[in-house]
Write a protein that holds these residues in place. Structure first.
Motif, PDB file in Angstrom:
ATOM      1  N   THR A   1      -8.857  -3.840  -0.100  1.00 49.54           N
ATOM      2  CA  THR A   1      -9.864  -2.840  -0.432  1.00 49.54           C
ATOM      3  C   THR A   1     -11.054  -3.551  -1.047  1.00 49.54           C
ATOM      4  O   THR A   1     -10.897  -4.491  -1.836  1.00 49.54           O
TER       5      THR A   1
ATOM      6  N   SER B   1      -5.561  -2.973  -8.760  1.00 47.84           N
ATOM      7  CA  SER B   1      -5.850  -3.923  -7.691  1.00 47.84           C
ATOM      8  C   SER B   1      -6.213  -5.328  -8.168  1.00 47.84           C
ATOM      9  O   SER B   1      -5.653  -6.315  -7.678  1.00 47.84           O
TER      10      SER B   1
ATOM     11  N   SER C   1       0.829  -1.207   0.000  1.00 43.18           N
ATOM     12  CA  SER C   1       0.000   0.000   0.000  1.00 43.18           C
ATOM     13  C   SER C   1       0.862   1.255   0.000  1.00 43.18           C
ATOM     14  O   SER C   1       0.657   2.181  -0.789  1.00 43.18           O
TER      15      SER C   1
ATOM     16  N   HIS D   1      -2.648  -4.410   2.189  1.00 43.58           N
ATOM     17  CA  HIS D   1      -3.945  -4.165   2.806  1.00 43.58           C
ATOM     18  C   HIS D   1      -5.025  -4.427   1.762  1.00 43.58           C
ATOM     19  O   HIS D   1      -4.763  -4.388   0.562  1.00 43.58           O
TER      20      HIS D   1
ATOM     21  N   GLN E   1      -4.861  -3.427  -2.075  1.00 43.88           N
ATOM     22  CA  GLN E   1      -4.903  -1.985  -2.323  1.00 43.88           C
ATOM     23  C   GLN E   1      -3.733  -1.607  -3.216  1.00 43.88           C
ATOM     24  O   GLN E   1      -2.576  -1.877  -2.899  1.00 43.88           O
TER      25      GLN E   1
END
Length: 286
Positions: free
Chosen positions: A190, A211, A132, A188, A204
């Motif tokens: 999303t 992505s 990220s 991370h 992310q």
């Protein structure tokens, strides 16, 4: 003609590790240190405290087996809000390290040279923590170099496009057979709406176009989650996420966070036998 008996998966593990913030991703690396691996961490989050103290608690004799380089741009307040202090350097500095892990130690003045990560071998793991912030660094770099008009305006779509392409190329490089060492990329998640009306979790990236592409490059993809107050490593796909591992029949559907990464690597790898690093230079500067 090469056969599968010579495939790189016989020697190296490449893993995408996804989880929410504070789900235990970085701290869980301690199980790999205990198992005997060397870790070299490209640290963009500046959140290695938990790993340090877990190693001190569980295997203090192996603390020096973890090498890290913190690479972050500095920020300062500006008239229009927070801004980068000077030119963004984190992205280019990270690429230099991935080409040759070489730097001058600020405390001792020694020049440290571990050579190219491409040659680190089976007992070492390159860790990107996290994807990220690495993507943020790529965006900041490309925003700074894109041509601007007389009024200072620029094409934001071009910034996103260039940064996405750059990050994707670096991921492709890390997953290629030229990088002959183990790789873990920490990401991370999303939540994204798909055209069919469903929602799924993806790593992310820089904007939403990158992505869904990221998992395509990784042979192994796991998710950290909190299940009834217990943190676990999910290995089996579900309606929210498509996961992968190259030895599905050798592992349970989920692993405990305390030992999960070591268990995962053990299912794919022999126990690491450490050798003296082949490319380490320590030069005291005057």
């Amino acid at each position: 003609m090469p056969s599968l008996s010579a495939h790189q998966s016989n020697s190296f593990t490449k893993l995408l590790l996804l989880g929410d913030a504070k789900s235990g991703k970085t701290g869980s690396l301690v199980s790999l240190v205990k198992a005997g691996y060397r870790l070299r961490i490209l640290d963009l989050d500046n959140l290695l405290d938990i790993l340090k103290y877990k190693i001190i608690e569980e295997c203090p004799d192996k603390l020096d087996n973890v090498e890290f380089r913190s690479v972050r741009d500095k920020y300062k307040p500006g008239p229009g809000g927070t801004m980068i202090d000077g030119k963004p350097k984190a992205w280019t500095e990270s690429l230099k390290l991935l080409n040759n892990w070489k730097y001058t130690d600020e405390a001792s003045g020694e020049e440290i040279d571990y050579g190219s990560p491409a040659d680190w071998g089976t007992d070492t793991i390159l860790v990107i923590d996290s994807l990220s912030r690495w993507c943020d660094a790529a965006y900041d770099f490309h925003e700074a170099i894109i041509p601007r008009g007389k009024s200072g305006d620029y094409d934001g779509r071009a910034v996103y496009g260039n940064a996405q392409d750059d990050v994707e190329k670096q991921i492709a490089m890390l997953m290629s057979n030229t990088i002959r060492t183990n790789v873990i990329v920490i990401a991370h998640g999303t939540y994204m709406d798909l055209p069919d009306g469903t929602k799924k979790i993806f790593p992310q990236g820089v904007g939403q176009k990158l992505s869904p592409k990221i998992p395509q490059y990784f042979p192994n993809y796991v998710r950290y989650k909190n299940k009834s107050g217990k943190r676990t490593i999910q290995l089996e796909s579900d309606a929210m996420i498509d996961l992968a591992n190259t030895r599905p029949n050798a592992l349970n559907k989920e692993l405990p966070i305390e030992t999960g990464l070591a268990d995962f690597f053990a299912a794919l790898r022999d126990t690491p036998v450490q050798e003296k690093p082949k490319s380490v230079t320590l030069i005291r500067k005057a």
